[in-house]
Write a protein that holds these residues in place. Structure first.
Motif, PDB file in Angstrom:
ATOM      1  N   THR A   1       4.504  24.953  48.468  1.00  0.00           N
ATOM      2  CA  THR A   1       5.160  26.261  48.583  1.00  0.00           C
ATOM      3  C   THR A   1       6.245  26.252  49.670  1.00  0.00           C
ATOM      4  O   THR A   1       6.488  27.267  50.315  1.00  0.00           O
ATOM      5  CB  THR A   1       4.140  27.373  48.911  1.00  0.00           C
ATOM      6  OG1 THR A   1       3.470  26.990  50.121  1.00  0.00           O
ATOM      7  CG2 THR A   1       3.133  27.561  47.809  1.00  0.00           C
TER       8      THR A   1
ATOM      9  N   GLY B   1       9.462  25.874  49.355  1.00  0.00           N
ATOM     10  CA  GLY B   1      10.747  26.423  48.959  1.00  0.00           C
ATOM     11  C   GLY B   1      10.937  27.894  49.305  1.00  0.00           C
ATOM     12  O   GLY B   1       9.972  28.634  49.563  1.00  0.00           O
ATOM     13  N   GLU B   2      12.211  28.279  49.316  1.00  0.00           N
ATOM     14  CA  GLU B   2      12.619  29.666  49.586  1.00  0.00           C
ATOM     15  C   GLU B   2      11.920  30.651  48.648  1.00  0.00           C
ATOM     16  O   GLU B   2      11.635  31.791  49.011  1.00  0.00           O
ATOM     17  CB  GLU B   2      14.136  29.752  49.393  1.00  0.00           C
ATOM     18  CG  GLU B   2      14.790  31.018  49.865  1.00  0.00           C
ATOM     19  CD  GLU B   2      15.200  30.917  51.321  1.00  0.00           C
ATOM     20  OE1 GLU B   2      15.076  31.930  52.008  1.00  0.00           O
ATOM     21  OE2 GLU B   2      15.618  29.819  51.756  1.00  0.00           O
ATOM     22  N   GLU B   3      11.704  30.180  47.379  1.00  0.00           N
ATOM     23  CA  GLU B   3      11.194  31.107  46.359  1.00  0.00           C
ATOM     24  C   GLU B   3       9.732  31.512  46.593  1.00  0.00           C
ATOM     25  O   GLU B   3       9.252  32.480  46.025  1.00  0.00           O
ATOM     26  CB  GLU B   3      11.368  30.508  44.961  1.00  0.00           C
ATOM     27  CG  GLU B   3      10.487  29.317  44.624  1.00  0.00           C
ATOM     28  CD  GLU B   3      11.038  27.984  45.151  1.00  0.00           C
ATOM     29  OE1 GLU B   3      11.840  28.020  46.118  1.00  0.00           O
ATOM     30  OE2 GLU B   3      10.664  26.937  44.621  1.00  0.00           O
ATOM     31  N   TRP B   4       9.021  30.742  47.442  1.00  0.00           N
ATOM     32  CA  TRP B   4       7.613  31.080  47.665  1.00  0.00           C
ATOM     33  C   TRP B   4       7.469  32.053  48.828  1.00  0.00           C
ATOM     34  O   TRP B   4       7.256  31.679  49.959  1.00  0.00           O
ATOM     35  CB  TRP B   4       6.786  29.817  47.927  1.00  0.00           C
ATOM     36  CG  TRP B   4       6.693  28.952  46.713  1.00  0.00           C
ATOM     37  CD1 TRP B   4       7.395  27.815  46.458  1.00  0.00           C
ATOM     38  CD2 TRP B   4       5.875  29.176  45.584  1.00  0.00           C
ATOM     39  NE1 TRP B   4       7.063  27.310  45.235  1.00  0.00           N
ATOM     40  CE2 TRP B   4       6.133  28.136  44.666  1.00  0.00           C
ATOM     41  CE3 TRP B   4       4.939  30.169  45.218  1.00  0.00           C
ATOM     42  CZ2 TRP B   4       5.492  28.041  43.423  1.00  0.00           C
ATOM     43  CZ3 TRP B   4       4.302  30.083  43.991  1.00  0.00           C
ATOM     44  CH2 TRP B   4       4.584  29.028  43.117  1.00  0.00           C
ATOM     45  N   GLN B   5       7.598  33.327  48.488  1.00  0.00           N
ATOM     46  CA  GLN B   5       7.460  34.370  49.490  1.00  0.00           C
ATOM     47  C   GLN B   5       6.498  35.418  48.967  1.00  0.00           C
ATOM     48  O   GLN B   5       6.506  35.748  47.785  1.00  0.00           O
ATOM     49  CB  GLN B   5       8.806  35.057  49.742  1.00  0.00           C
ATOM     50  CG  GLN B   5       9.826  34.154  50.389  1.00  0.00           C
ATOM     51  CD  GLN B   5      11.045  34.939  50.855  1.00  0.00           C
ATOM     52  OE1 GLN B   5      11.031  36.169  50.849  1.00  0.00           O
ATOM     53  NE2 GLN B   5      12.081  34.221  51.251  1.00  0.00           N
TER      54      GLN B   5
ATOM     55  N   ARG C   1       7.424  33.824  54.089  1.00  0.00           N
ATOM     56  CA  ARG C   1       7.470  32.507  53.447  1.00  0.00           C
ATOM     57  C   ARG C   1       6.175  31.740  53.683  1.00  0.00           C
ATOM     58  O   ARG C   1       5.634  31.712  54.780  1.00  0.00           O
ATOM     59  CB  ARG C   1       8.662  31.712  53.986  1.00  0.00           C
ATOM     60  CG  ARG C   1       9.969  32.153  53.333  1.00  0.00           C
ATOM     61  CD  ARG C   1      11.119  31.322  53.805  1.00  0.00           C
ATOM     62  NE  ARG C   1      10.965  29.915  53.420  1.00  0.00           N
ATOM     63  CZ  ARG C   1      11.918  29.003  53.625  1.00  0.00           C
ATOM     64  NH1 ARG C   1      13.042  29.344  54.199  1.00  0.00           N
ATOM     65  NH2 ARG C   1      11.729  27.748  53.262  1.00  0.00           N
TER      66      ARG C   1
ATOM     67  N   GLY D   1       5.652  28.470  53.358  1.00  0.00           N
ATOM     68  CA  GLY D   1       5.921  27.354  54.252  1.00  0.00           C
ATOM     69  C   GLY D   1       5.375  25.991  53.865  1.00  0.00           C
ATOM     70  O   GLY D   1       5.393  25.074  54.681  1.00  0.00           O
TER      71      GLY D   1
END
Lengths: 238, 333
Positions: free
Chosen positions: B139, B141-145, B150, B152
């Motif tokens: 996770t 990437g930026e998209e995993w929020q 995030r 992280g």
């Protein structure tokens, strides 16, 4: 005629290609002692498992006090007043005698009355001289009686006994037979499985004979005793 | 009356009182850094107690406690960071525990009503942990929020905020007492429950499931409830851990992390919460000392203890010791 308390209608249980019970009809009436006999592998214990709900039937129905309980899980049937003493003692070996009865009784007795209820059950099966040892240290016979006490904790309508005298000496067997008669006199309906014909004739008023998963004969004790076909299957001739 | 006071004089009670007193006076003779280490030991002890409950009491072998712990910590971290208000964090703790209890109940429902038991529960919970760890690991990437926080990847969540009570942020000493009190409460509840109807229900299903069903116990229902509570306790431990270290990462969800508390519980005495507490605190205390020297010797020692215990005293080191001491006390009295 007393009213029907337990009834099986066309009960069949199939394990793959093997039929452990075929179209078994059985009627147990209120207040009777009913013997379920038959040679090894006749399907007696299977019938008990179908009654208690450990197995569900391939088809056929089970009624308790007129209610259809075929689809009810085992614990619901137990709460409705169906109790069993298993063939191999189903006691909690690592716990004490009183703890064993407490577990069996706690669903049916309020917290304040629990101790008194444990005392009552211990007296009822006449094991009040044993004290409170770990159950692992009790003899086979004592464990059987303890389990009978435990199965009485739910104030059952019907008590199933799977070979109550198995592995007992003559004295213990007599004690057990007396105990079962006593309980019956107090109004309890009892169905039992047994191999030993002497024990059966001591107790049973009515008898159902199973053979290869089917009803082979039915009747009162005298009829069954004098039934030539029944004698034959017990001697292995059929 | 005399009998009653005698019955209270058991080795378990003595150990408990000694630990309680030690725990209370500890802040007076140690520095803030050392003290905060104990908050960590106590959190992990709560995790071990969650296993005492589900495995020692109810006979359900869960290998996923670290995963439940970690996920609870993630939930707390996300909620508290997203809220950005100290006053909210105590509610974030409660929400994390409740969500994890619901998740535990759902997982347990499918297992126990599906007739899954014994070693297969261990396998399923283990797979849950491994899957979760792997998932959280990717996770980065930026998209995993979640809620703008995030996740992280392998770095995990950092900067997890402290808990505040009545407008005060819990510093090292206050947080020490916070974890200490929670540990005492969890321990007391688990220990007391043993002699209640609920506790005896657990004993019954641990000792013989099908027999208990025939006595009228709704076995799968009891299993789901106890599993959910245990999951909630693991999540509670996770929240405290993440507050202590201010971070949580996929490493905390690993198999090793799930194994250690199981080994602690098995070695101390799995049916005995006092044994679990004593063994857990000793283990984390000693492993803290050993880790300071930069070795993994603690795992080797723990493994060796487990082998010896399982071979010679299968009931567990401390529970066996307790019953021996009790016999001695009884003879003297």
């Amino acid at each position: 005629m007393e009213k029907k308390i337990l009834e099986l209608k066309k009960i069949t249980k199939q394990f793959g290609g093997i039929k452990a019970a075929t179209d078994v009809d059985l009627v147990v009436r209120e207040g009777e002692i009913h013997g379920l006999i038959g040679p090894n592998g006749a399907g007696k214990t299977t019938i008990f498992k179908l009654i208690t709900g450990l197995y569900s039937p391939t088809y056929g129905r089970v009624y308790l006090g007129g209610k259809d309980i075929t689809r009810l899980p085992a614990h619901k049937r137990a709460q409705m007043g169906l109790s069993i003493k298993m063939q191999i003692p189903g006691v909690y070996e690592d716990l004490t005698l009183r703890e064993n009865i407490r577990i069996a009784a706690q669903l049916y007795t309020g917290k304040k009355e629990l101790e008194a209820e444990i005392d009552r059950l211990i007296k009822l099966v006449k094991i009040d001289d044993l004290g409170n040892p770990k159950v692992r240290n009790l003899s086979h016979g004592q464990q059987q009686w303890l389990e009978i006490a435990m199965s009485l904790a739910s104030h059952p309508k019907v008590l199933l006994l799977d070979e109550p005298a198995a592995g007992m000496g003559p004295e213990e067997t007599t004690f057990t037979a007396e105990l079962v008669k006593d309980l019956n006199k107090q109004g309890l309906t009892i169905v039992f499985i047994e191999h030993d014909m002497d024990f059966v004739s001591l107790l049973a008023q009515n008898v159902t004979v199973l053979h290869y998963g089917k009803i082979f004969a039915e009747g009162d004790m005298e009829e069954i005793k004098n039934n030539k076909e029944v004698q034959k299957i017990y001697l292995g001739a059929v | 009356m005399k009998d009653k006071s005698k019955a209270l004089l058991t080795s378990e009670n003595i150990i408990f009182v000694v630990l309680l007193l030690l725990g209370l006076v500890l802040p007076t003779f140690t520095n803030a850094y050392r003290l905060s280490q104990y908050s960590y030991y106590y959190s992990m002890t709560i995790l071990a107690l969650s296993i005492t409950l589900v495995w020692g009491y109810a006979g359900i072998f869960s290998f996923g406690q670290a995963a439940f712990m970690g996920l609870g910590a993630y939930i707390y971290g996300i909620l508290s960071i997203a809220a950005g208000r100290d006053g909210f964090n105590i509610f974030a703790l409660l929400i994390a525990v409740v969500i994890m209890m619901a998740l535990g109940a759902a997982l347990a429902y499918f297992m126990f009503y599906g007739g899954v038991n014994d070693v297969f529960v261990g396998l399923i919970t283990m797979c849950f942990g491994i899957a979760l760890q792997t998932f959280m690991g990717q996770t980065a990437g930026e998209e995993w929020q979640v809620l703008g926080v995030r996740l992280g990847g392998y770095n995990g969540l950092t900067g997890i905020p402290k808990i505040s009570l009545f407008g005060f942020k819990l510093g090292d000493v206050a947080f020490y007492f916070f974890t200490f009190i929670i540990l005492i409460l969890v321990y007391a509840a688990i220990r007391y429950s043993k002699i209640t109807n609920a506790g005896y229900s657990l004993t019954a299903i641990r000792e013989n499931r099908s027999r208990s069903e025939l006595f009228g116990f709704d076995v799968p229902k009891i299993q789901v409830i106890v599993f959910a509570i245990s999951t909630g306790l693991a999540a509670l431990a996770g929240v405290l851990y993440s507050v202590w270290g201010s971070y949580i990462a996929p490493d905390n969800l690993s198999m090793t992390q799930s194994t250690i508390p199981v080994v602690i519980v098995a070695s101390g005495g799995r049916k005995n919460p006092t044994a679990t507490v004593l063994f857990a605190i000793l283990y984390y205390f000693l492993s803290g000392k050993l880790a300071a020297s930069g070795s993994s010797l603690n795992y080797i020692i723990l493994g060796a203890i487990l082998i010896v215990v399982l071979l010679f005293i299968p009931e567990g080191l401390f529970s066996t010791l307790f019953s021996k001491m009790d016999k001695y006390i009884l003879r003297r009295a």
